[in-house]
Structure formats: C-alpha cells, structure tokens
Design an enzyme around this catalytic site. Structure first.
Site, PDB file in Angstrom:
ATOM      1  N   LEU A   4       0.822  -1.216   0.000  1.00  0.00           N
ATOM      2  CA  LEU A   4       0.000   0.000   0.000  1.00  0.00           C
ATOM      3  C   LEU A   4       0.853   1.262   0.000  1.00  0.00           C
ATOM      4  CD1 LEU A   4      -2.638  -1.026   2.683  1.00  0.00           C
ATOM      5  CD2 LEU A   4      -3.008  -0.852   0.223  1.00  0.00           C
ATOM      6  N   GLY A   5       2.031   1.154   0.580  1.00  0.00           N
ATOM      7  CA  GLY A   5       2.883   2.347   0.643  1.00  0.00           C
ATOM      8  C   GLY A   5       4.035   2.110   1.591  1.00  0.00           C
ATOM      9  N   ASP A  15       1.701  14.920  15.427  1.00  0.00           N
ATOM     10  CA  ASP A  15       2.116  15.046  14.022  1.00  0.00           C
ATOM     11  C   ASP A  15       0.894  15.048  13.105  1.00  0.00           C
ATOM     12  OD1 ASP A  15       3.676  15.268  11.788  1.00  0.00           O
ATOM     13  OD2 ASP A  15       4.449  13.213  11.827  1.00  0.00           O
TER      14      ASP A  15
END
Ligand code: ADP
Length: 398
Positions: free
Chosen positions: A147-148, A260
């Site tokens: 997916l990444g 974040d």
C-alpha cells in the site's frame, strides 16, 4: 425452544430505529453530505423532518446529471393512519413503505437501492477484534498487495482470518522504540472512534514487528487532495475538515496528543470518510532528523512556536497543526510555506507571519483556521469549539 440470545443479533422488524437506513438526529445538510460521500446510485436514508413527527426519505441519484442529485420525499399518512410515499401504495408501518420502494421506484426518482446510515459509518471499525486482546497471531494474517512506505517501513494490505481486510505495517529494524510502543499500544487500542484509524493489534513475538490497523481503501488524504482536489466541492472539503476535527475532539477529551497531525497522516476510506491516523506515533520514531526540531524531517511547517522553541506539546499544539491541515485541504494538497526553508519558517512564524488564505477557502473558513495559529496556546480554540464552528459553517453553506 426457550433461552437467551444476544440482543445485538436481532432487530425488531417494524421499529424504525432498528433499520440501517434510519438516521435519527440528522439535518437535511448532513443527510446530503452523507449521500454525496457515499456517491452510490439509489443511496437513501430516512430521517426526522424539521416538522415534528414527520419523516423524510432522502435519495441520491446520478440519473439527473453526473454530479448526483438529491431528492427529499415526506412520508405521508392517510386518514386511516396508513403510511405512503406513493398514494397508491399504502402500508401499516414506515419499514414496510421502505421495503416496497426498495423494489419499486413507483414515482420516486429511483428505487431505494442502498441504505446509507450512521450504522455502517459511525460504528467504530472493530471488525471482530477485541480491545482487550491486543496481540494478534501472525498465522491468522495473509499478505496481499503493497500500500505504501512510511517512516517505519512497508505497509501492506492483508486479511485477518481470511475474512477482514486490514493494513499491516512491518516495522523496519532500527526504526522504532519498539518496547515503548508495545506498552503504549495497549492504550491506543482503547481509542475507538469512527474518525480515527483503528489500531487492531500487534504481532510482537517476531521481527519485524507487525502493526495491524483498519484498512483505508482510498489511502492517504494528501494524495486524494492532490489527485481529486479540483473535483471536490467546497462542502466536501469542509466535511473532510469536520471528519478530522471529530477525531481530534475525541483525542482531546481523552487527553491524547497526536504530535504530528497533517494531511499525510490522515487516511480516506471507501466511503470517502477522512480518519486521523498515526496518533502519538511520533514518540517512537528512532530518527534524529524527524525528532529533533532542527532535523530535516521535523514537521516545522505544522508546528506552533512553543513546539519549535521548547518542544512543548499539548492538545493546543495539535490545534495549530489542525489549522495547517485545514489549509492543506482548502489548497487542494499544496505544501504550506512552499518556497521557504524550515529555518525561514521558524523565523517568520516567530515574527507573527501566518499562512495566506488558500484559494478554495471563503473568508469565514479562513477565519477558523487562522484562529488555530494564535501565538499563545491558550489563545487558540479547543477542538470541541472548532467542531461547533465547522458544523455551523456547514449549515450556512446549504
Ligand atoms: P509510517 O507511519 O511508517 O510513516 P504511514 O502511516 O505514513 O507510514 O504509511 C505509509 C503509506 O502507506 C501511506 O501513505 C498510505 O498510502 C499507506 N497506508 C498506511 N496505513 C494505511 C491504512 N491503514 N490503510 C491504507 N493504506 C495505508
């Protein structure tokens, strides 16, 4: 035979609340947003109309144009107390009316094909995992496509018990404070909200360590904004902000700091719902470039002065980042302070310079994000206040 069954396995057939298409407290605007997000021909829901005691069916169709159209029909009563949408077809209860029109348009713009309601969207995606049992047996996982790749390593699509799609993050050696994370994972598993990417568990007996989470079909929000930004309506952009704000308001009430928040750390599912991801994970990154505020990977452009100067994190530092996230959404995925270096940004932020109004944001939308960038944490709104403002704005837009 007589005995007990779990109440959540049964529904009462003719009680309106028991149906997947029923949305109790939902306004016309919210109904339209949900239907548009689903973007399914014949998507529908039944809601309480603004007139007391009256129910309205809202239906979405693409037959009247590619952008999709919504029609609202009131469910009427006959003198004898029967219910109907089409005069010729009357029934004793509303569920029977809906059942009939699921199979026959009979005067509606389309038949009611696809129930859109809060049940599918708002129930946290626990997929059979339990928040008590946070260790997952790796033999129950199968791996599918990639997916990444992120700070911690490769993310793959997989299946749990051959049935539930999940995202599996394999932690690269030396990328994470693993012991600390495993301790904290127990807390994170209990964070459960429809606008947070659910952590299902960890496989911790082996290396690489695997983190298993809710699978989000449409991937990273930043990519969605960059690829489809121009095609997204203003109302849609605002609903993305609202989704993220709902997730953050939940974290705020649980005194959990994200650290974040940014479009790259939000994900989008099949129904185009935006969910906040990677909350709290910054604490476990083993990479000076990311953790030191002078490091090249530190999210300087998303950080308030007190984080840049004193590493002072709080829900109010998340609020600052949330303002920048709103900015990213309304600029269709641009990078904030695009042409500036991190050092220049620190200098400008300290001097009081702020991001400009992005081209898709109206003045009242910009006003909301701008309030997130108050120099002092106490001068910024809370997430629950932001949520109220965004909801009001969404109502006005209609
Ligand atoms: P890291 O936390 O290691 O930095 P990310 O969470 O940023 O990794 O994931 C990297 C990429 O993998 C994301 O940009 C996204 O495309 C994909 N990805 C991560 N988590 C999921 C998920 N739960 N569902 C779908 N895709 C995901």
């Amino acid at each position: 035979s007589k005995g007990f069954i779990p109440s959540n396995y049964v529904t009462e057939k003719n009680r309106i609340e028991a149906n997947r298409w029923y949305c109790k407290n939902i306004t016309r605007t919210e109904a339209e947003l949900l239907l548009r997000q689903e973007d399914k021909e014949g998507g529908f829901m039944v809601r309480e109309s603004s007139q007391q005691g009256v129910y309205t069916v809202s239906v979405y169709t693409k037959t009247l144009g590619i952008n999709g159209n919504i029609r609202h029909y009131q469910i009427k009563n006959t003198d004898t107390g029967q219910f109907f949408l089409a005069e010729k077809h009357t029934f004793n209860s509303i569920p029977e009316v809906i059942h009939y029109h699921e199979h026959n348009a009979a005067g509606l713009v389309t038949r009611l094909r696809y129930p859109v309601g809060p049940m599918g969207r708002c129930v946290p995606a626990t997929a059979g995992f339990s928040s008590e049992k946070w260790e997952i047996n790796p033999s129950e996982l199968t791996f599918m496509k990639e997916l990444g790749c992120g700070q911690f390593g490769l993310v793959r699509l997989g299946k749990w018990r051959a049935q539930h799609k999940v995202a599996i993050k394999a932690i690269r050696e030396g990328a994470m404070y693993e012991e600390d994370f495993i301790e904290e994972a127990k807390v994170m598993m209990r964070l459960c909200h429809p606008k947070l990417v659910q952590l299902y568990g960890v496989c911790m007996q082996q290396r690489p360590l695997l983190i298993v989470a809710e699978f989000m079909e449409n991937g990273c929000l930043l990519n969605v904004l960059r690829q489809r930004g121009g095609a997204l309506t203003g109302a849609w952009l605002l609903s993305m902000c609202q989704d993220a704000c709902e997730g953050m308001a939940y974290l705020e009430t649980h005194s959990f700091i994200h650290r974040d928040l940014a479009a790259r750390n939000c994900l989008v599912n099949e129904q185009n719902v935006v969910k906040v991801s990677d909350f709290g994970m910054a604490r476990y990154v083993l990479d000076n470039q990311y953790t030191s505020s002078s490091g090249a990977k530190f999210p300087v452009k998303w950080s308030p002065p007190e984080v840049l100067h004193y590493s002072k994190y709080s829900s109010k530092s998340d609020v600052w980042s949330y303002g920048v996230l709103m900015w990213e959404i309304f600029s269709e995925g641009r990078t904030p302070f695009e042409s500036r270096s991190n050092i220049e940004v620190v200098e400008e932020i300290t001097r009081g310079v702020r991001l400009y109004r992005p081209h898709r944001a109206a003045h009242n939308t910009y006003h909301i994000m701008y309030r997130c960038w108050h120099e002092k944490p106490q001068g910024r709104p809370s997430f629950s206040e932001l949520l109220e403002d965004i909801r009001k704005l969404a109502e006005q837009q209609d």
